[in-house]
Scaffold this motif. Sequence first.
Motif, PDB file in Angstrom:
ATOM      1  N   TYR A 474     -11.146   8.088 -40.960  1.00 18.37           N
ATOM      2  CA  TYR A 474     -10.519   7.447 -42.117  1.00 18.37           C
ATOM      3  C   TYR A 474      -9.612   8.406 -42.895  1.00 18.37           C
ATOM      4  CZ  TYR A 474     -13.485   3.319 -41.612  1.00 18.37           C
ATOM      5  OH  TYR A 474     -14.084   2.170 -41.145  1.00 18.37           O
ATOM      6  N   VAL A 475     -10.015   9.669 -42.994  1.00 16.45           N
ATOM      7  CA  VAL A 475      -9.236  10.649 -43.751  1.00 16.45           C
ATOM      8  C   VAL A 475      -8.373  11.430 -42.764  1.00 16.45           C
ATOM      9  CG1 VAL A 475      -9.320  12.543 -45.404  1.00 16.45           C
ATOM     10  CG2 VAL A 475     -11.090  10.786 -45.436  1.00 16.45           C
ATOM     11  N   GLN A 476      -7.187  11.001 -42.569  1.00 19.48           N
ATOM     12  CA  GLN A 476      -6.275  11.637 -41.609  1.00 19.48           C
ATOM     13  C   GLN A 476      -5.136  12.280 -42.391  1.00 19.48           C
ATOM     14  OE1 GLN A 476      -5.090   8.741 -38.685  1.00 19.48           O
ATOM     15  NE2 GLN A 476      -7.196   8.294 -38.074  1.00 19.48           N
ATOM     16  N   SER A 477      -5.385  13.536 -42.791  1.00 21.61           N
ATOM     17  CA  SER A 477      -4.375  14.280 -43.549  1.00 21.61           C
ATOM     18  C   SER A 477      -4.555  15.757 -43.279  1.00 21.61           C
ATOM     19  CB  SER A 477      -4.486  13.984 -45.049  1.00 21.61           C
ATOM     20  OG  SER A 477      -5.728  14.438 -45.545  1.00 21.61           O
ATOM     21  N   GLU A 478      -3.636  16.550 -43.800  1.00 22.38           N
ATOM     22  CA  GLU A 478      -3.716  17.987 -43.599  1.00 22.38           C
ATOM     23  C   GLU A 478      -4.893  18.611 -44.338  1.00 22.38           C
ATOM     24  OE1 GLU A 478       0.000  19.556 -44.781  1.00 22.38           O
ATOM     25  OE2 GLU A 478       1.136  18.630 -43.149  1.00 22.38           O
ATOM     26  N   THR A 479      -5.318  17.987 -45.398  1.00 19.09           N
ATOM     27  CA  THR A 479      -6.420  18.523 -46.206  1.00 19.09           C
ATOM     28  C   THR A 479      -7.745  17.813 -45.923  1.00 19.09           C
ATOM     29  OG1 THR A 479      -5.864  17.011 -48.007  1.00 19.09           O
ATOM     30  CG2 THR A 479      -4.839  19.204 -48.045  1.00 19.09           C
ATOM     31  N   SER A 480      -7.866  17.189 -44.757  1.00 15.14           N
ATOM     32  CA  SER A 480      -9.093  16.447 -44.451  1.00 15.14           C
ATOM     33  C   SER A 480     -10.305  17.360 -44.345  1.00 15.14           C
ATOM     34  CB  SER A 480      -8.909  15.657 -43.148  1.00 15.14           C
ATOM     35  OG  SER A 480      -8.612  16.535 -42.079  1.00 15.14           O
ATOM     36  N   TYR A 481     -10.110  18.658 -43.999  1.00 13.65           N
ATOM     37  CA  TYR A 481     -11.243  19.577 -43.894  1.00 13.65           C
ATOM     38  C   TYR A 481     -11.838  19.927 -45.251  1.00 13.65           C
ATOM     39  CZ  TYR A 481     -10.512  20.293 -38.917  1.00 13.65           C
ATOM     40  OH  TYR A 481     -10.421  20.105 -37.559  1.00 13.65           O
ATOM     41  N   ASP A 482     -11.117  19.601 -46.327  1.00 13.84           N
ATOM     42  CA  ASP A 482     -11.687  19.779 -47.657  1.00 13.84           C
ATOM     43  C   ASP A 482     -12.696  18.681 -47.988  1.00 13.84           C
ATOM     44  OD1 ASP A 482     -10.011  21.913 -47.886  1.00 13.84           O
ATOM     45  OD2 ASP A 482      -8.497  20.853 -49.070  1.00 13.84           O
ATOM     46  N   THR A 483     -12.721  17.640 -47.175  1.00 13.53           N
ATOM     47  CA  THR A 483     -13.602  16.501 -47.426  1.00 13.53           C
ATOM     48  C   THR A 483     -14.594  16.277 -46.297  1.00 13.53           C
ATOM     49  OG1 THR A 483     -11.827  15.451 -48.674  1.00 13.53           O
ATOM     50  CG2 THR A 483     -13.643  14.041 -47.988  1.00 13.53           C
ATOM     51  N   CYS A 484     -14.146  16.476 -45.066  1.00 13.84           N
ATOM     52  CA  CYS A 484     -14.960  16.128 -43.894  1.00 13.84           C
ATOM     53  C   CYS A 484     -15.380  17.388 -43.145  1.00 13.84           C
ATOM     54  CB  CYS A 484     -14.176  15.207 -42.961  1.00 13.84           C
ATOM     55  SG  CYS A 484     -13.502  13.733 -43.765  1.00 13.84           S
ATOM     56  N   GLY A 485     -16.462  17.246 -42.384  1.00 13.39           N
ATOM     57  CA  GLY A 485     -16.917  18.312 -41.517  1.00 13.39           C
ATOM     58  C   GLY A 485     -17.662  19.409 -42.248  1.00 13.39           C
ATOM     59  N   THR A 486     -17.933  20.495 -41.504  1.00 12.16           N
ATOM     60  CA  THR A 486     -18.655  21.630 -42.062  1.00 12.16           C
ATOM     61  C   THR A 486     -17.796  22.369 -43.074  1.00 12.16           C
ATOM     62  OG1 THR A 486     -19.819  21.843 -39.952  1.00 12.16           O
ATOM     63  CG2 THR A 486     -19.963  23.699 -41.463  1.00 12.16           C
ATOM     64  N   ARG A 487     -18.406  22.819 -44.132  1.00 15.37           N
ATOM     65  CA  ARG A 487     -17.679  23.521 -45.195  1.00 15.37           C
ATOM     66  C   ARG A 487     -17.143  24.842 -44.668  1.00 15.37           C
ATOM     67  NH1 ARG A 487     -21.284  23.175 -48.486  1.00 15.37           N
ATOM     68  NH2 ARG A 487     -20.563  21.527 -49.888  1.00 15.37           N
ATOM     69  N   ARG A 488     -15.813  25.002 -44.712  1.00 11.43           N
ATOM     70  CA  ARG A 488     -15.168  26.237 -44.260  1.00 11.43           C
ATOM     71  C   ARG A 488     -14.758  27.133 -45.425  1.00 11.43           C
ATOM     72  NH1 ARG A 488     -11.127  24.132 -39.376  1.00 11.43           N
ATOM     73  NH2 ARG A 488     -12.762  23.172 -38.084  1.00 11.43           N
ATOM     74  N   ALA A 489     -14.605  26.548 -46.577  1.00 11.62           N
ATOM     75  CA  ALA A 489     -14.209  27.286 -47.775  1.00 11.62           C
ATOM     76  C   ALA A 489     -14.929  26.659 -48.964  1.00 11.62           C
ATOM     77  CB  ALA A 489     -12.687  27.237 -47.957  1.00 11.62           C
ATOM     78  N   PRO A 490     -15.053  27.400 -50.055  1.00  6.54           N
ATOM     79  CA  PRO A 490     -15.742  26.847 -51.232  1.00  6.54           C
ATOM     80  C   PRO A 490     -14.902  25.800 -51.955  1.00  6.54           C
ATOM     81  CG  PRO A 490     -14.899  29.031 -51.725  1.00  6.54           C
ATOM     82  CD  PRO A 490     -14.630  28.808 -50.272  1.00  6.54           C
ATOM     83  N   ILE A 491     -14.429  24.832 -51.192  1.00  6.97           N
ATOM     84  CA  ILE A 491     -13.601  23.770 -51.757  1.00  6.97           C
ATOM     85  C   ILE A 491     -14.178  22.438 -51.293  1.00  6.97           C
ATOM     86  CG2 ILE A 491     -11.304  22.735 -51.869  1.00  6.97           C
ATOM     87  CD1 ILE A 491     -10.147  25.478 -51.237  1.00  6.97           C
ATOM     88  N   ASP A 492     -14.460  21.573 -52.231  1.00  9.94           N
ATOM     89  CA  ASP A 492     -14.959  20.236 -51.924  1.00  9.94           C
ATOM     90  C   ASP A 492     -14.121  19.229 -52.702  1.00  9.94           C
ATOM     91  OD1 ASP A 492     -17.364  20.616 -50.180  1.00  9.94           O
ATOM     92  OD2 ASP A 492     -17.980  21.862 -51.876  1.00  9.94           O
ATOM     93  N   VAL A 493     -13.448  18.381 -51.960  1.00  8.36           N
ATOM     94  CA  VAL A 493     -12.556  17.395 -52.571  1.00  8.36           C
ATOM     95  C   VAL A 493     -13.029  16.005 -52.163  1.00  8.36           C
ATOM     96  CG1 VAL A 493     -10.179  16.611 -52.844  1.00  8.36           C
ATOM     97  CG2 VAL A 493     -10.658  19.041 -52.441  1.00  8.36           C
ATOM     98  N   PRO A 494     -13.828  15.344 -52.989  1.00  6.65           N
ATOM     99  CA  PRO A 494     -14.214  13.964 -52.668  1.00  6.65           C
ATOM    100  C   PRO A 494     -13.009  13.034 -52.750  1.00  6.65           C
ATOM    101  CG  PRO A 494     -15.665  14.935 -54.332  1.00  6.65           C
ATOM    102  CD  PRO A 494     -14.487  15.838 -54.208  1.00  6.65           C
ATOM    103  N   ARG A 495     -13.003  12.019 -51.896  1.00  8.83           N
ATOM    104  CA  ARG A 495     -11.898  11.060 -51.848  1.00  8.83           C
ATOM    105  C   ARG A 495     -12.450   9.644 -51.954  1.00  8.83           C
ATOM    106  NH1 ARG A 495      -7.174  13.416 -49.504  1.00  8.83           N
ATOM    107  NH2 ARG A 495      -7.583  15.517 -48.687  1.00  8.83           N
ATOM    108  N   ILE A 496     -11.633   8.790 -52.560  1.00  8.19           N
ATOM    109  CA  ILE A 496     -11.964   7.371 -52.663  1.00  8.19           C
ATOM    110  C   ILE A 496     -11.049   6.606 -51.718  1.00  8.19           C
ATOM    111  CG2 ILE A 496     -12.142   5.376 -54.188  1.00  8.19           C
ATOM    112  CD1 ILE A 496     -12.515   7.296 -56.509  1.00  8.19           C
TER     113      ILE A 496
END
Length: 696
Positions: A474-496
Amino acid sequence: MAKENLSSSSMSSVLRAYAAPIFIFFLAMFFQLFLLPRSFPPSHYDVLGVKMYSSVDDVREAYESIASQWDSDSGEARPADFIKIQYAYELLTNLVWKRDYDVYGIDESVHIIEELEKQYAVKDFAKVKLPLLEVVSYEPEREGFMAFTSQDFASKFQDSKPWLIQVYSSGSNSSAQFSAAWRRIVDLLDGVANHAMVELGDVRLVTYLAEKKPTGQVFFRKGLPSIVAFPPHCKTADCLIRFEGDLSTDTVTDWFATTVLELPRVFYHTKETLVPKFLSKVPPNKVKVILFSQTGERATPFVRQAAKDYWKFASLSYVLWREEDASFWWNGLEVESAPAMVIMKDPGLKPVVYHGSGNRTWFLEILEQNKQLKLPQLRSTTSMELGCDARGYSRAGFDTATWYCAILVGRQSVELNKMRETMCRVQDALSNHEKSDETSKDPSVAPAASAHTTKRLSFAWLDGEVQSKYCFFYVQSETSYDTCGTRRAPIDVPRILIVRYHRNATESANAENKSSKWPKTVWQSEADDVDPAAQLVVSYDGPAETPEIIKWLSKMIEDGDNKNLPFYRAKTPELVPESAEPMRSGVPRSVKATQKVLSIWNRIKDYLTDPRVGPTLLLGALLSAGNVWWTRSRSTQPPVQTNQPSSNQSDNNVDEEKKKREQRRKKAEGEEVPASITDNEPKDAVQILSSGSDSD
């Protein structure tokens, strides 16, 4: 000297040979002379000098005979003897006590003899207060307890519920004292199990429920009352479970819930351990239920049954109420006193508090009303129910062609919890909008509010780390790793996200007709392996404010309902089944091992009281000694000489003959074999005719 050495060595060899029979013999004597008498002390009949199982009249006559000869002034009179005689008389002249003693060996007041002997050790026996025993008449039917006999036993066992049965005696003081605890146990088992009581007078049914010694004698190891239970769907004594602990309300209910029903335990926590050991470990998709107890008693069976039935929705914990912690609980959860029930749902929502103690129905109604989160989690078990699945239908019904699902996607974090609070406020605002007056309604909010009221709009949140494939779909963007998958950086961006589902009935019917008429090829299978409902996904990029989110949702729903959007179909990834919270139900393994060892030890003690063991050991010693004597006598007899060859000699002769023939054959193979009369005529042969031949 040589003879003495030979004699001593011969004696030692005899002792070694007969060591096992001797050991068994001494074991039999020890059992018969020391162990067995301790298991069969003199009976009360022996005290009165009458035969076992004598009638009441014989007992009374023997007592009167002893009493007439008793002289308190004589030096031979001792209070201890008088107490034993008086006790035996009172016990054996009471019909109920005599029945319990004769049939089941029950004598629950025997400790009184030792107590009275110490009390009147140096006093005149005439000063002993009579009677020694207090007569008890216990009738459970008057207190409303259900009792049944062997006649209606089979008819009662019709349903699949478990049974808790108390075996009692109408003359037992212990059974009468246990009445209050039994009343409490019955109340706690209401709706969870059936209960009944059986009197010892029903010998047939009591024999079926009681324990049995190796000799077949019926007995009660723990005395009266005796508690037994039948698990669910059990109809025979093979699965009967016997209570072996101390009789109390707490121990019996805990045993029944743990061993018989195999229900999980609900543990207690303090204010220091509640957060790290309970609140932080409960999965985010579950409701947290905290029960405050003023007594500290263990969870009742119906609470533990509810913990098992609602484990997919809620987790339960207990807290012991203390006055010194009252201010802490009031500031944190607004709990004034115990008993109380606190229900914690979504992050940021105010806990729901219920004060007072209610019955099972009250507890289950509250749990049923509050089992769901306000913003449920999108999981493999909830996607169809929420209508957030392209393979299913809307919550509004099967005839609804277009419906929507607003999904909050993100990893577990503080940011996600804040957005969950915001989405809960969005749901409240949409619900309140429909309840408000027509004049105060905002037209820009109407599409979303109407869809929410008619169940065409659902709300859910998705764990972007656990459901990574579903999230990336559903989240198909360049910043999708900030929302989906294993945390790679201390950044969490919830999306609606809002997903528009649209089901084209005509196309679905044509696809079903094609699939039913013609077999699919490889290319057709790949093309048709898509979800029946089309999906359009739009991500929200505005501020995280409730009014802005509502306006955006209304705009998306209005466009989805009124505009002719394209019909795109795809294959949605499967939701990963999340691991369930482990339910520690039933008896722990360590406790089971202890119970098994205790059962074996009890069985051994039962055999130590079996009078057949001594004669059996003695017979074994005799048989073992006879076997040793026979073996030794056979070994010392000289071999018998006979003219006829023995079978062993015959076998040896046959073997030697075979060996000789084999040697002759091998030797003949190395030498030239002479020609026989049947061989061909040699080249240098000369024919010699006899005088009587035909050539003359």
